[in-house]
Design a protein around this motif. Sequence first.
Motif, mmCIF file in Angstrom:
data_model
loop_
_atom_site.group_PDB
_atom_site.id
_atom_site.type_symbol
_atom_site.label_atom_id
_atom_site.label_comp_id
_atom_site.label_asym_id
_atom_site.label_seq_id
_atom_site.Cartn_x
_atom_site.Cartn_y
_atom_site.Cartn_z
ATOM 1 N N LEU A 207 -2.607 2.504 -11.038
ATOM 2 C CA LEU A 207 -3.905 2.087 -10.518
ATOM 3 C C LEU A 207 -4.422 0.864 -11.271
ATOM 4 C CD1 LEU A 207 -5.632 5.573 -10.110
ATOM 5 C CD2 LEU A 207 -4.590 4.175 -8.320
ATOM 6 N N VAL B 294 -0.820 10.544 -8.588
ATOM 7 C CA VAL B 294 -1.110 9.150 -8.936
ATOM 8 C C VAL B 294 -1.143 8.964 -10.442
ATOM 9 C CG1 VAL B 294 -2.840 7.313 -8.793
ATOM 10 C CG2 VAL B 294 -2.417 8.772 -6.814
ATOM 11 N N VAL C 255 -13.910 4.840 -1.566
ATOM 12 C CA VAL C 255 -13.311 3.868 -2.495
ATOM 13 C C VAL C 255 -14.274 3.724 -3.671
ATOM 14 C CG1 VAL C 255 -12.513 1.507 -2.867
ATOM 15 C CG2 VAL C 255 -12.173 2.600 -0.639
ATOM 16 N N PHE D 186 -8.578 2.607 -5.652
ATOM 17 C CA PHE D 186 -7.834 3.371 -4.647
ATOM 18 C C PHE D 186 -8.783 3.818 -3.537
ATOM 19 C CE2 PHE D 186 -9.206 6.249 -8.018
ATOM 20 C CZ PHE D 186 -9.902 7.224 -7.303
ATOM 21 N N HIS D 187 -8.167 4.305 -2.464
ATOM 22 C CA HIS D 187 -8.896 4.848 -1.321
ATOM 23 C C HIS D 187 -8.472 6.296 -1.164
ATOM 24 C CE1 HIS D 187 -9.359 5.767 3.024
ATOM 25 N NE2 HIS D 187 -10.427 5.006 2.938
ATOM 26 N N LEU E 183 -3.385 12.727 -4.646
ATOM 27 C CA LEU E 183 -4.110 12.217 -5.799
ATOM 28 C C LEU E 183 -3.531 12.759 -7.104
ATOM 29 C CD1 LEU E 183 -6.499 10.403 -6.567
ATOM 30 C CD2 LEU E 183 -7.953 12.429 -6.563
ATOM 31 N N GLU F 90 0.835 5.695 0.004
ATOM 32 C CA GLU F 90 0.069 6.921 0.209
ATOM 33 C C GLU F 90 0.721 8.053 -0.549
ATOM 34 O OE1 GLU F 90 -1.222 8.394 4.026
ATOM 35 O OE2 GLU F 90 -1.377 6.345 4.781
ATOM 36 N N MET G 57 0.841 -1.195 0.000
ATOM 37 C CA MET G 57 0.000 0.000 0.000
ATOM 38 C C MET G 57 0.877 1.245 0.000
ATOM 39 S SD MET G 57 -2.918 1.223 2.747
ATOM 40 C CE MET G 57 -1.695 1.578 4.025
ATOM 41 N N TRP H 178 -8.572 -2.417 -3.707
ATOM 42 C CA TRP H 178 -8.300 -1.888 -2.383
ATOM 43 C C TRP H 178 -8.839 -2.793 -1.286
ATOM 44 C CZ3 TRP H 178 -5.375 1.727 -0.143
ATOM 45 C CH2 TRP H 178 -5.658 2.044 1.190
#
Length: 222
Positions: free
Chosen positions: A14, A9, A87, A73-74, A6, A3, A1, A20
Motif C-alpha cells: 500500500l 493486503v 477510500v 486503497f478502495h 483486506l 483485488e 489495480m 487510488w
Amino acid sequence: MQETELAMVRTTELVAGRPWRVFRWHRGQAHYSGWHWSATMGRHVVYESRLELARLLLADFDPRVVSIAAQPFHVTGRSDGRTRRHVPDFLLVDRSGVVTVVNVKPAELLGDPKVSEALAWAGSVFAGRGWVHEVWSEVDEAVLANVRFLAGYRHRERVSADLVARIEGAVEEPVSLGALEAALPHQFCEVRPAVLHLLWRGTLRADLSVPLSGSTVLERAA
C-alpha cells in the motif's frame, strides 16, 4: 489495480502503490488539491484539501511515523443489506508497526448521520484487520502554524550537518533559542535554521502552542 481480501493486503504494498483516485484540478473547485514533498517518504504525497494537507503535515512532522500513503486503497463490503465503498485519506505506519487509517472530515460534517454511519462501518472494517481508525477534523491553529513554518526546514541538505550535530550535542539542559544563538556568535545566522531543522526532526522539542521566537525554550526530546 489488484483485488484481494483486506486480510491479505501487505502495508508495504500500500505504501509503495499509487493513490487510488486520479486528481484533477479545475477553476472554481471547492477544494484545493496538491502535492506535499514529504521528508518521511523522500517524495511527494498527494492531498485533496487544505484540511488533508494539515493532517499530512502533522504526520510528516511526527517522528514516530515512518510511512505515509495517500488514498491507499478502495474497500468494498456488505453492511445492512447494502454494498458500501470507501477510500480512506491516509495510511500511516509507525516505528512499532502500528497501522493507522486516517479519514479527514470537517467537524461540521461529523453530525451528518450518513457520514457518521459510513465512518463507523469503515472503522469496524479496519479494526477487523487490526488497524487503528482515526477520524481527524482539526488541530490547534497555533500548533499547525508552527508545524507549517518548521516544514520549511525539513530538508537535511539545506542546513550544515556539522552545526546540526554540534547543537544536538550542546542542548543537554533546557535553553532558549536566543541564548543558543548568543553562545555561537560566529555562526549566528546558521544557528536558527539548524535548530528549526532539529525541531522538525523531533530531536529537540519546544512548546508549539505559542509562536516560535528567540525566547522559545528548547529541550532534548526523550
